[in-house]
Design an enzyme around this catalytic site. Structure first.
Site, PDB file in Angstrom:
ATOM      1  N   LYS A  54       0.833  -1.021  -0.069  1.00 58.70           N
ATOM      2  CA  LYS A  54       0.018   0.146  -0.236  1.00 58.70           C
ATOM      3  C   LYS A  54       1.088   1.357  -0.001  1.00 58.70           C
ATOM      4  O   LYS A  54       0.658   2.190  -0.648  1.00 58.70           O
ATOM      5  CB  LYS A  54      -1.019   0.207   1.183  1.00 58.70           C
ATOM      6  CG  LYS A  54      -2.137  -0.957   1.028  1.00 58.70           C
ATOM      7  CD  LYS A  54      -2.896  -1.193   2.375  1.00 58.70           C
ATOM      8  CE  LYS A  54      -3.954  -2.154   2.395  1.00 58.70           C
ATOM      9  NZ  LYS A  54      -4.238  -2.635   3.696  1.00 58.70           N
ATOM     10  N   GLN A  98      -5.128  -1.204   9.486  1.00 52.90           N
ATOM     11  CA  GLN A  98      -5.081  -2.697   9.056  1.00 52.90           C
ATOM     12  C   GLN A  98      -5.690  -3.760  10.197  1.00 52.90           C
ATOM     13  O   GLN A  98      -5.502  -3.610  11.099  1.00 52.90           O
ATOM     14  CB  GLN A  98      -3.666  -3.033   8.844  1.00 52.90           C
ATOM     15  CG  GLN A  98      -3.344  -4.392   8.037  1.00 52.90           C
ATOM     16  CD  GLN A  98      -3.899  -4.516   6.767  1.00 52.90           C
ATOM     17  OE1 GLN A  98      -3.684  -3.447   6.228  1.00 52.90           O
ATOM     18  NE2 GLN A  98      -3.983  -5.602   6.214  1.00 52.90           N
ATOM     19  N   ASP A 121     -11.565   2.936   4.088  1.00 54.37           N
ATOM     20  CA  ASP A 121     -12.137   1.455   3.923  1.00 54.37           C
ATOM     21  C   ASP A 121     -13.638   1.586   3.821  1.00 54.37           C
ATOM     22  O   ASP A 121     -14.185   0.431   3.541  1.00 54.37           O
ATOM     23  CB  ASP A 121     -11.856   0.850   5.224  1.00 54.37           C
ATOM     24  CG  ASP A 121     -10.586  -0.104   4.968  1.00 54.37           C
ATOM     25  OD1 ASP A 121     -10.227  -0.409   4.055  1.00 54.37           O
ATOM     26  OD2 ASP A 121      -9.883  -0.141   6.192  1.00 54.37           O
TER      27      ASP A 121
HETATM   28  N1  GUN Z   1      -7.188  -6.640   6.043  1.00 56.41           N
HETATM   29  C1  GUN Z   1      -7.200  -7.144   5.010  1.00 56.41           C
HETATM   30  N2  GUN Z   1      -8.057  -6.557   4.053  1.00 56.41           N
HETATM   31  C2  GUN Z   1      -8.133  -5.352   4.590  1.00 56.41           C
HETATM   32  C3  GUN Z   1      -8.934  -4.311   3.991  1.00 56.41           C
HETATM   33  O1  GUN Z   1      -9.420  -4.232   2.841  1.00 56.41           O
HETATM   34  N3  GUN Z   1      -8.788  -3.109   4.779  1.00 56.41           N
HETATM   35  C4  GUN Z   1      -8.378  -3.327   6.120  1.00 56.41           C
HETATM   36  N4  GUN Z   1      -8.352  -1.993   6.984  1.00 56.41           N
HETATM   37  N5  GUN Z   1      -7.852  -4.407   6.685  1.00 56.41           N
HETATM   38  C5  GUN Z   1      -7.691  -5.330   5.907  1.00 56.41           C
END
Ligand code: GUN
Length: 300
Positions: A54, A98, A121
């Site tokens: 990311k 996360q 998100d």
């Molecule tokens: N963990 C795995 N996929 C995601 C996601 O799309 N967003 C977040 N915040 N955590 C994750």
């Protein structure tokens, strides 16, 4: 019939080019760029890889990347204090915490502490409510990526029968809402659905998000249907010479690709679109904050 492969990797690359162009336009007109912060707690190796990807992709499209890595033992109040700091930081337009979080932290409290405008998100209760009532929301990245690929493939989804297998807050429920907005007739199916194969066979669009490897079989699919496989499952490699696990989706690809009209592969389908949509959401958030015209990621 042999299905057309919907190439998510390539599609995500095209979307990142659009994002890069938009960020450059913003830099020229505003003298600043969108910023994305990611908070990672603990040392889960899979999460570390996600967060690293990311951060790299955020920088590659020209945005500002902020990374906070906290000890697995961090207290909930310290985490909430950091979220408050990010909420008030004008250089940051998107914040992702996360998941999953350690057991001692209340995930719902944490998610709902993020200001909804920066909740890239789309998990905050306000964004969930806005999406389900058809108002301007932050859309969860994975369903957004699926929608963009479907619109690109079909043009319009109006009147199609869509079946979403899986009812999670992250994928199943927002996906169903998005398909409804596109005028599909939507069924949400799940582990307790009676005669799931028959329900799936009604689908012109089948979205699989159950988290079970190779669960959906070829004879569950209507000939010519479009299949979107959200699953990312690690299984023992069927080739005994390869020790690393194999990534497979929720759909039995070998079977399904003989029946479907179009299908996303795993890896290289939905996965790459999720991060690209996170970047797109950060740009959208910047534009909303500044009162700029919002990018339309479908058409641009
Ligand atoms: N963990 C795995 N996929 C995601 C996601 O799309 N967003 C977040 N915040 N955590 C994750």
């Amino acid at each position: 019939m042999v299905a057309k492969i919907i190439d998510g990797k390539n599609f995500a690359k095209t979307l990142r080019v659009k994002i890069t162009r938009k960020v450059s336009e913003i830099r020229n007109s505003q003298g600043e760029v969108p910023g994305l912060a990611v908070i990672l707690i603990g040392e889960d190796p899979a999460s570390e890889v996600y967060v690293r990807n990311k951060a790299r992709q955020t920088s590659e499209v020209g945005m500002e990347s902020f990374k906070h890595i906290l000890d697995a033992q961090v207290s909930e109040s310290n985490l909430l204090a950091l979220i408050d700091e990010v909420n008030n930081n004008e250089l940051i337009h998107g914040l992702l915490v996360q998941l999953p979080l350690p057991e001692h932290i209340d995930s719902e409290r944490v998610i709902n502490a993020i200001v909804p405008q920066k909740d890239v998100d789309g998990f905050h209760i306000s964004n969930v409510g806005l999406l389900s009532t058809g108002q301007k929301a932050m859309i969860p990245c994975t369903p957004l990526g699926c929608k963009l690929m479907l619109l690109n493939h079909h043009g319009s989804l109006s009147g199609m029968n869509a079946v979403v297998v899986g009812r999670s807050n992250i994928v199943g429920k927002p996906m169903a809402n998005l398909l409804l907005q596109e005028n599909c007739t939507v069924t949400i199916a799940h582990s307790r659905t009676r005669d799931l194969p028959a329900v799936c066979r009604e689908a012109d669009i089948l979205v699989a998000a159950v988290g079970r490897p190779n669960f959906i079989k070829g004879n569950w699919i209507k000939p010519g249907a479009t299949v979107i496989d959200v699953g990312i499952n690690r299984i023992d490699n069927p080739d005994p010479k390869i020790s690393r696990p194999k990534l497979v989706g929720d759909v039995d690809f070998a079977e399904a690709s003989q029946v479907a009209g179009a299908i996303t592969p795993v890896p290289g389908g939905v996965g790459p679109m999720t991060i690209a949509c996170l970047l797109a959401n950060t740009v959208t958030s910047f534009c909303r904050t500044k009162g700029l015209a919002e990018p339309n990621w479908v058409e641009e």
